[in-house]
Design an enzyme around this catalytic site. Structure first.
Site, short mmCIF file in Angstrom:
data_model
loop_
_atom_site.label_atom_id
_atom_site.label_comp_id
_atom_site.label_asym_id
_atom_site.label_seq_id
_atom_site.Cartn_x
_atom_site.Cartn_y
_atom_site.Cartn_z
N ASP A 1 0.78 -1.15 0.11
CA ASP A 1 -0.08 0.15 -0.02
C ASP A 1 0.69 1.06 -0.15
O ASP A 1 0.41 2.38 0.65
CB ASP A 1 -0.86 0.04 1.19
N LYS B 1 2.04 1.87 -5.33
CA LYS B 1 2.49 1.35 -6.41
C LYS B 1 1.50 1.33 -7.70
O LYS B 1 1.96 1.61 -8.73
CB LYS B 1 2.75 -0.08 -6.39
N HIS C 1 -4.45 -2.93 -6.09
CA HIS C 1 -3.60 -1.49 -6.45
C HIS C 1 -4.79 -0.73 -6.91
O HIS C 1 -5.60 -0.72 -7.78
CB HIS C 1 -2.99 -1.95 -7.62
P1 IMP Z 1 -2.21 -13.17 3.06
O1 IMP Z 1 -1.28 -12.72 1.94
O2 IMP Z 1 -3.39 -12.80 2.56
O3 IMP Z 1 -1.73 -14.68 3.38
O4 IMP Z 1 -1.69 -12.27 4.21
C1 IMP Z 1 -0.42 -12.28 4.92
C2 IMP Z 1 -0.27 -10.86 5.54
O5 IMP Z 1 0.19 -9.97 4.38
C3 IMP Z 1 -1.35 -10.21 6.23
O6 IMP Z 1 -0.84 -9.50 7.32
C4 IMP Z 1 -2.02 -9.49 5.23
O7 IMP Z 1 -3.04 -8.38 5.73
C5 IMP Z 1 -0.93 -8.89 4.40
N1 IMP Z 1 -1.13 -8.73 3.06
C6 IMP Z 1 -1.15 -9.46 2.11
N2 IMP Z 1 -1.47 -8.75 0.98
C7 IMP Z 1 -1.28 -7.59 1.16
C8 IMP Z 1 -1.42 -6.20 0.53
O8 IMP Z 1 -1.59 -6.28 -0.73
N3 IMP Z 1 -0.96 -5.13 1.03
C9 IMP Z 1 -0.95 -5.06 2.40
N4 IMP Z 1 -0.94 -6.14 3.20
C10 IMP Z 1 -1.11 -7.36 2.56
MG MG Z 2 -2.98 -2.19 -1.60
#
Ligand code: IMP
Ligand code: MG
Length: 333
Positions: A13, A16, A42
């Site tokens: 976040d 990008k 995004h």
């Molecule tokens: P997962 O990727 O859904 O398995 O989540 C693992 C960790 O990464 C968690 O803390 C999510 O909130 C974080 N996370 C996953 N994708 C994003 C993203 O695109 N932006 C910010 N945090 C993310």
């Molecule tokens: Mg994001």
């Protein structure tokens, strides 16, 4: 350019989507390849409209850009079709035949797992889908009949494009600090490496073919889900400072902290950054909102940018001053 990797410096976040959408128009990108998966949203603001994209590359606003989903990516078929319709990119978007598929059951597993609840995953099934891929039992894009018209050999297309000098942007998702291997935050991480080398790897682009790594910073830091966030401030304090954000994908509160120069330096080095962007400069210096010329920034803002450059050793070439794709200061030649 011609081959640039975009990587997020912190926990995702960083903005990008905005930087990529600007480059799509300004540099007239030939290819934009999205890596990762639907856990990342995004955000692109274009002509007054907001898009939160989980599958379609953020460069979609340039109708001449070929949009590709990487061989290493994980595809949610329903979200893909919804976003193709929303962005009207039929005919110029394709998925690598070897990208793997997230199924209903993966989302259910993600949401049911006590471990994942503690980590605060997005619940989009990405971790369980990757597990299945590693077990070699996953479905690939080429196994899904509705995807037939959208299949491509992304790896060949992009490498052929690079042979003929085409401009290629490799779109990293999430932030470096969520890397499964490298950010030091395990187990509070996502299911893959989110660093610059891995972004190139997911798209089948060898390290020697990458010309620039553009690292994206935001003027403050945010994180969703659990895990350490050094310097974290309260939600009330974030609201007072105008930093409070809600996750574009899941609608959760984003936790926040001030910009961290040491972390910025470390992540620039590990990702091999040659250039940097910094977004939301207007959030910490409100007078800079909408500026398009460097000299229109306040002295405080210029001092901050100089400090980031001095401490990271990386030139800040793009400065975001508002949410719209074109609200940016471009210091490149
Ligand atoms: P997962 O990727 O859904 O398995 O989540 C693992 C960790 O990464 C968690 O803390 C999510 O909130 C974080 N996370 C996953 N994708 C994003 C993203 O695109 N932006 C910010 N945090 C993310
Ligand atoms: Mg994001």
């Amino acid at each position: 350019m011609p081959c640039t990797v975009i990587v997020g410096a912190f926990w995702g976040d960083e903005g990008k989507g905005k930087i990529i959408s600007y480059l799509a128009l300004k540099d007239n990108l030939d290819f934009c390849v999205r890596t990762g998966s639907v856990n990342a949203a995004h955000t692109v603001w274009f002509e007054g409209k907001k898009y939160a994209l989980h599958m379609v590359p953020a460069a979609f606003i340039n109708p001449k850009t070929r949009l590709l989903i990487a061989a290493g990516a994980n595809v949610d078929v329903k979200t893909f079709f919804e976003e193709v319709e929303l962005t009207n990119v039929q005919g110029r978007i394709a998925i690598d035949q070897s990208a793997s598929i997230i199924e209903e059951k993966h989302c259910a597993q993600d949401k049911a797992s006590a471990v994942n609840k503690g980590i605060g995953t997005t619940g989009r099934g990405v971790g369980p889908a990757i597990e299945e891929r590693v077990r070699r039992t996953a479905k690939l894009a080429k196994d899904i009949p509705e995807l037939k018209p959208y299949l491509a050999d992304q790896v060949q297309e992009v490498n052929d494009g690079l042979d003929t000098g085409k401009k290629v942007l490799l779109e990293g998702t999430q932030g470096f600090m969520l890397s499964l291997f490298l950010g030091g935050g395990y187990p509070y991480v996502t299911g893959r490496d989110t660093g610059a080398s891995a972004i190139a790897s997911e798209a089948g682009v060898g390290p020697t073919r990458v010309d620039d790594v553009l690292i994206v910073y935001k003027s403050f830091i945010t994180r969703v889900g659990a895990g350490p966030l050094p310097g974290e401030i309260t939600k009330e304090e974030a609201q007072k400072r105008g930093w409070y954000e809600v996750a574009a994908g899941t609608g959760r509160d984003r936790r926040s902290a001030p910009f961290d120069f040491d972390l910025a330096k470390k992540t620039a080095k590990i990702n091999g950054a040659t250039q940097a962007a910094i977004t939301k400069i207007d959030a910490i210096f409100p007078g800079c909102r909408g500026a398009k010329i460097y000299n229109d920034l306040s002295k405080e803002a210029k001092d901050f940018i100089k400090e980031v450059e001095d401490k990271t050793g990386v030139p800040i070439v793009l400065i975001g001053t508002g949410p719209e794709a074109m609200e940016i200061i471009d210091r490149r030649k």
